[in-house]
Enzyme design. Sequence first.
Site, PDB file in Angstrom:
ATOM      1  N   TYR A 144       0.822  -1.213   0.000  1.00  0.00           N
ATOM      2  CA  TYR A 144       0.000   0.000   0.000  1.00  0.00           C
ATOM      3  C   TYR A 144       0.861   1.270   0.000  1.00  0.00           C
ATOM      4  O   TYR A 144       0.395   2.334  -0.386  1.00  0.00           O
ATOM      5  CB  TYR A 144      -0.940   0.028   1.210  1.00  0.00           C
ATOM      6  CG  TYR A 144      -2.052  -1.009   1.157  1.00  0.00           C
ATOM      7  CD1 TYR A 144      -2.192  -1.862   0.062  1.00  0.00           C
ATOM      8  CD2 TYR A 144      -2.960  -1.135   2.195  1.00  0.00           C
ATOM      9  CE1 TYR A 144      -3.184  -2.814   0.022  1.00  0.00           C
ATOM     10  CE2 TYR A 144      -3.968  -2.091   2.151  1.00  0.00           C
ATOM     11  CZ  TYR A 144      -4.068  -2.932   1.061  1.00  0.00           C
ATOM     12  OH  TYR A 144      -5.067  -3.874   1.019  1.00  0.00           O
ATOM     13  N   LYS A 195       3.060 -15.382   2.210  1.00  0.00           N
ATOM     14  CA  LYS A 195       2.960 -16.109   0.943  1.00  0.00           C
ATOM     15  C   LYS A 195       4.406 -16.423   0.513  1.00  0.00           C
ATOM     16  O   LYS A 195       4.892 -15.998  -0.539  1.00  0.00           O
ATOM     17  CB  LYS A 195       2.219 -15.215  -0.080  1.00  0.00           C
ATOM     18  CG  LYS A 195       1.833 -15.881  -1.373  1.00  0.00           C
ATOM     19  CD  LYS A 195       0.726 -16.897  -1.239  1.00  0.00           C
ATOM     20  CE  LYS A 195       0.450 -17.549  -2.590  1.00  0.00           C
ATOM     21  NZ  LYS A 195      -0.316 -18.800  -2.453  1.00  0.00           N
ATOM     22  N   ASP A 228      -3.558 -17.922   1.445  1.00  0.00           N
ATOM     23  CA  ASP A 228      -4.744 -18.546   0.837  1.00  0.00           C
ATOM     24  C   ASP A 228      -5.331 -19.588   1.785  1.00  0.00           C
ATOM     25  O   ASP A 228      -6.547 -19.681   1.960  1.00  0.00           O
ATOM     26  CB  ASP A 228      -4.416 -19.145  -0.544  1.00  0.00           C
ATOM     27  CG  ASP A 228      -3.041 -19.787  -0.600  1.00  0.00           C
ATOM     28  OD1 ASP A 228      -2.259 -19.659   0.364  1.00  0.00           O
ATOM     29  OD2 ASP A 228      -2.734 -20.425  -1.622  1.00  0.00           O
ATOM     30  N   ASP A 252      -5.471  -6.646   5.674  1.00  0.00           N
ATOM     31  CA  ASP A 252      -6.658  -5.908   5.255  1.00  0.00           C
ATOM     32  C   ASP A 252      -7.771  -6.904   4.918  1.00  0.00           C
ATOM     33  O   ASP A 252      -8.912  -6.808   5.387  1.00  0.00           O
ATOM     34  CB  ASP A 252      -6.280  -5.059   4.019  1.00  0.00           C
ATOM     35  CG  ASP A 252      -7.369  -4.083   3.623  1.00  0.00           C
ATOM     36  OD1 ASP A 252      -8.409  -4.053   4.298  1.00  0.00           O
ATOM     37  OD2 ASP A 252      -7.175  -3.361   2.629  1.00  0.00           O
ATOM     38  N   ASP A 256     -10.999  -8.225   7.511  1.00  0.00           N
ATOM     39  CA  ASP A 256     -12.388  -8.017   7.074  1.00  0.00           C
ATOM     40  C   ASP A 256     -13.154  -9.339   7.072  1.00  0.00           C
ATOM     41  O   ASP A 256     -14.324  -9.395   7.449  1.00  0.00           O
ATOM     42  CB  ASP A 256     -12.432  -7.383   5.682  1.00  0.00           C
ATOM     43  CG  ASP A 256     -12.424  -5.863   5.771  1.00  0.00           C
ATOM     44  OD1 ASP A 256     -12.236  -5.337   6.889  1.00  0.00           O
ATOM     45  OD2 ASP A 256     -12.598  -5.195   4.734  1.00  0.00           O
TER      46      ASP A 256
END
Length: 368
Positions: A144, A195, A228, A252, A256
């Site tokens: 970001y 990851k 994942d 993020d 959520d």
Amino acid sequence: MKTLKFAVLPGDGIGPEVMEVTLNLLSIVGERYGFALDYTEGDVGGIGIDNHGQALPDSTLELCRNADAILFGSVGGPKWESLPPKEQPERAALLPIRKAFSLYANIRPGLLYAELNDASPLKAERIPEGIDIVCIRELTGGIYFGQPKETTTLPSGEKRAIDTMVYTTGEIERIAQVAIDTALTRGKRVCSVDKANVLETSVLWREVVTAYFKKHAPEIELSHMYVDNAAMQLARDPNQFDVLFTENMFGDILSDEMGVICGSLGMLASASLGAEKNTLDLPFGLYEPSGGTAPDIAGQGIANPCAQILSAALMLRYSFGENEAADAIEAAVRKAVTSGTRTGDIAFGLPSVGTKAMGEAVLQQLQA
Ligand code: NAD
């Protein structure tokens, strides 16, 4: 008497409604636990644009700089949705405020009381005891904020956009410490999500996290999981996690998802801690509900104030060291809700009450 100095930024939509109830409650909690409140309100988000031409007006930034913490509502709404994306309230207020105060550590409790199982999209038999996990998300690094971040036109006329995912050892270590501190107050288990099978930043993340935990917190059970798989496991069996710990973009998305499985956004609080200490030598922080401005119910006096109240409890704990008062607020919210006083978002067939009555029910439990 100790005085707690903080900035109050109610924002838009339901923000001012739930903030009013929270401030009333806080002042009574202060009387009981021996502290006074010294807060100043400022405009932020849509109302900042309307009154000052800026989502984060200079005057608001200044009052935050003069405070030990920020109690934030939420920003945005249909009125400002036609503005260019960079000028829209959420992006133009929240990202700069995170940057201005180096708010690098986002702490989001994922708490669902067993009595509110119906609020979760998960089958009740998967979460007989409700849900109790915490997500720690790195908030000022990664893709970001990494540079270069741009869209260019190639000689062929085709466009190309670049975002850069970048982390340094120091950034990873300081958020690892927050995960450790959090785990020490809970089940002493941390699952670090990355990851590392694909991303360089994740390979470094895993290496640094492993070494840091080994050196500084060998008593904590550390595991690693690909993002994942983590997204799947969270929906399958959330309580397998104690502290879920990850970088900015993964956090993020996962936080959520955690919010959704925990039911109503009206119950979920969050803390974003800064790199700087406040005048009490505790972390400066911004405290806000996980939800937005709920335009569909704004102005009706029916929003659930619990997320804002619980955010204030986090502020008392992290930025003011008022642990006893924070614990008391959290217990009172739990008792009020589980004994049947509910706003519409968590009523499920029970009669529902409005924002103010919900606040009063929490207060009654506090005083009981
Ligand atoms: P939202 O969180 O505002 O609402 C989603 C749903 O949850 C709605 O049905 C709403 O009524 C409900 N809800 C949320 N908080 C509630 C509460 N306290 N009590 C009862 N119900 C509640 O998300 P959205 O509709 O996607 O976004 C609305 C606006 O809020 C947008 O402008 C968005 O940009 C903004 N937003 C701001 C923040 C922030 O300030 N941090 C976060 C998310 C969204």
